[in-house]
Scaffold this active site. Structure first.
Site, short mmCIF file in Angstrom:
data_model
loop_
_atom_site.label_atom_id
_atom_site.label_comp_id
_atom_site.label_asym_id
_atom_site.label_seq_id
_atom_site.Cartn_x
_atom_site.Cartn_y
_atom_site.Cartn_z
N GLU A 1 0.86 -1.20 -0.02
CA GLU A 1 -0.02 -0.11 -0.14
C GLU A 1 0.80 1.41 0.04
O GLU A 1 0.56 2.10 -0.86
CB GLU A 1 -0.86 0.21 1.19
CG GLU A 1 -2.17 -1.24 1.25
CD GLU A 1 -2.92 -1.02 0.06
OE1 GLU A 1 -3.10 0.07 -0.65
OE2 GLU A 1 -3.84 -2.06 0.15
N ASN B 1 1.33 3.91 -3.26
CA ASN B 1 0.95 5.11 -3.01
C ASN B 1 2.23 6.11 -3.28
O ASN B 1 1.84 7.15 -3.97
CB ASN B 1 0.48 5.44 -1.52
CG ASN B 1 -0.85 5.14 -1.19
OD1 ASN B 1 -1.65 4.80 -2.08
ND2 ASN B 1 -1.39 5.43 0.06
N ARG C 1 -9.16 3.86 -8.18
CA ARG C 1 -8.78 3.62 -6.57
C ARG C 1 -9.75 3.69 -5.82
O ARG C 1 -10.69 4.51 -6.07
CB ARG C 1 -7.46 4.87 -6.45
CG ARG C 1 -6.23 5.25 -7.25
CD ARG C 1 -5.88 4.01 -7.77
NE ARG C 1 -5.15 3.13 -6.80
CZ ARG C 1 -4.62 1.88 -7.37
NH1 ARG C 1 -4.47 1.38 -8.41
NH2 ARG C 1 -4.01 1.09 -6.32
N1 ATP Z 1 2.80 9.24 -1.13
C1 ATP Z 1 1.80 9.79 -1.27
N2 ATP Z 1 2.16 11.14 -2.15
C2 ATP Z 1 1.16 12.06 -2.25
N3 ATP Z 1 -0.32 11.73 -2.06
C3 ATP Z 1 -0.58 10.64 -1.40
C4 ATP Z 1 0.57 9.74 -0.95
N4 ATP Z 1 -0.22 8.57 -0.38
C5 ATP Z 1 -1.54 9.01 -0.30
N5 ATP Z 1 -1.76 10.17 -0.96
C6 ATP Z 1 -3.17 10.69 -1.08
O1 ATP Z 1 -3.82 9.88 -0.12
C7 ATP Z 1 -5.20 9.25 -0.72
C8 ATP Z 1 -5.44 8.40 0.01
O2 ATP Z 1 -4.61 7.05 0.00
P1 ATP Z 1 -5.30 5.66 0.09
O3 ATP Z 1 -3.85 4.63 -0.25
O4 ATP Z 1 -6.02 5.69 1.47
O5 ATP Z 1 -6.05 5.60 -1.12
P2 ATP Z 1 -5.84 5.57 -2.62
O6 ATP Z 1 -4.45 5.18 -2.94
O7 ATP Z 1 -6.49 6.88 -3.40
O8 ATP Z 1 -6.70 4.17 -3.26
P3 ATP Z 1 -6.24 2.78 -3.03
O9 ATP Z 1 -5.12 2.81 -2.14
O10 ATP Z 1 -7.51 2.12 -2.36
O11 ATP Z 1 -6.04 2.09 -4.39
C9 ATP Z 1 -4.88 9.42 -2.17
O12 ATP Z 1 -5.79 9.28 -3.10
C10 ATP Z 1 -3.72 10.35 -2.33
O13 ATP Z 1 -4.44 11.62 -2.64
MG MG Z 2 -3.45 3.79 -2.05
#
Ligand code: ATP
Ligand code: MG
Lengths: 111, 147
Positions: free
Chosen positions: B48, B52, B106
């Site tokens: 995860e 990200n 996502r």
């Molecule tokens: N390393 C990062 N850099 C910039 N933004 C981030 C980062 N990690 C998370 N985010 C932000 O936080 C939000 C939520 O992250 P999360 O992993 O919970 O969901 P997601 O990645 O959008 O979906 P999923 O993990 O279910 O595929 C993301 O949509 C993004 O906007």
């Molecule tokens: Mg994610």
């Protein structure tokens, strides 16, 4: 190869094989959507019995296919989720949107 | 408490490295012999955080992702670092189902998965500078084996 596609009548069975993450999801979505767009497909079964790793990318794949099949007035069922994968399913609440069955035969019977 | 072992990994932000990073983390943690469920939890949480960094931090462009792992007698601390876009509102980002990229399919469950599979998840981020996700997990099975 990380996806096996078979047709049973108007039901498309997609067996996902191996690891379902962001990397493999792109390929799986491409192949699955191309097959789903064929006029013979009405319903979809996504089988997870051969998945040995899944993260939240898998939830995105399922929700995406759910929306597609709904727009075609079809149904989506899930089969073969083990305990490890079930934890991610439960966190996301997606089993409120679609039924999950032990195996493909059962899913076809109840479709 | 001092760590008993430590590794640092740097890799380019290619999606095929997601599997590499989680396998490295699992192999490293295996030294203290956690059970299979605990290992799977670590793999999923690393997947995860690294995903990200690649998708959101670097927006699928080029960058370097760093992963530092510190092993304790019965616990691990894993830090995933990117020098990408950064997060404006960390509290909102951590909400279940919140995603800034719904068009990319996502689901917004990544942070929720990290939080439920690890004991502690700390997010430090600055817009334009990058994001650091520090995760900690104690292995209940280690040191409690029968016999
Ligand atoms: N390393 C990062 N850099 C910039 N933004 C981030 C980062 N990690 C998370 N985010 C932000 O936080 C939000 C939520 O992250 P999360 O992993 O919970 O969901 P997601 O990645 O959008 O979906 P999923 O993990 O279910 O595929 C993301 O949509 C993004 O906007
Ligand atoms: Mg994610």
């Amino acid at each position: 190869m990380n996806l096996k596609l078979t047709n049973r009548g108007t039901t498309l069975i997609a067996t996902i094989i191996g690891e379902l993450d962001h990397h493999s999801a792109e390929h799986i979505i491409q192949k699955l959507d191309a097959e789903m767009m064929k006029s013979s497909t009405k319903n979809l079964i996504m089988d997870f019995s051969k998945v040995n790793f899944m993260d939240s990318s898998g939830i995105g794949v399922i929700i995406g296919r759910y929306k597609k099949i709904k727009s075609l007035n079809g149904k989506l069922s899930i089969t073969g989720i083990n305990d490890k994968i079930r934890r991610i399913f439960n966190l996301s609440g997606i089993l409120k949107l679609m039924p999950a069955y032990e195996n493909i035969d059962e899913a076809i019977k109840k479709m | 408490m001092n760590p008993i072992n430590e590794v640092k990994l740097e890799f380019v932000s290619k999606s095929c490295n997601e599997a590499f990073a989680r396998v490295v983390a699992a192999a490293f943690v295996s030294q203290i012999d956690p059970n299979l469920e605990e290992l799977a939890d670590v793999k999923t949480a690393v997947s995860e955080a690294v995903t990200n960094a690649i998708i959101h931090g670097y927006e699928n462009g080029n960058g370097i992702v760093k992963m530092n792992c510190k092993l304790y007698t019965n616990a691990v601390e894993i830090t995933v670092i990117d020098e990408g876009k950064g997060i404006e509102d960390i509290e909102q980002a951590r909400q279940p189902m919140y995603t800034s990229k719904p068009e990319m399919e996502r689901s917004g469950m990544g942070f929720t998965v990290m939080e439920s599979f690890m004991d502690e998840v700390e997010v430090i981020s600055e817009v334009g500078k990058g994001t650091t996700v520090k995760m900690y997990k104690e292995f209940k099975s280690v040191g409690n084996q029968p016999g």
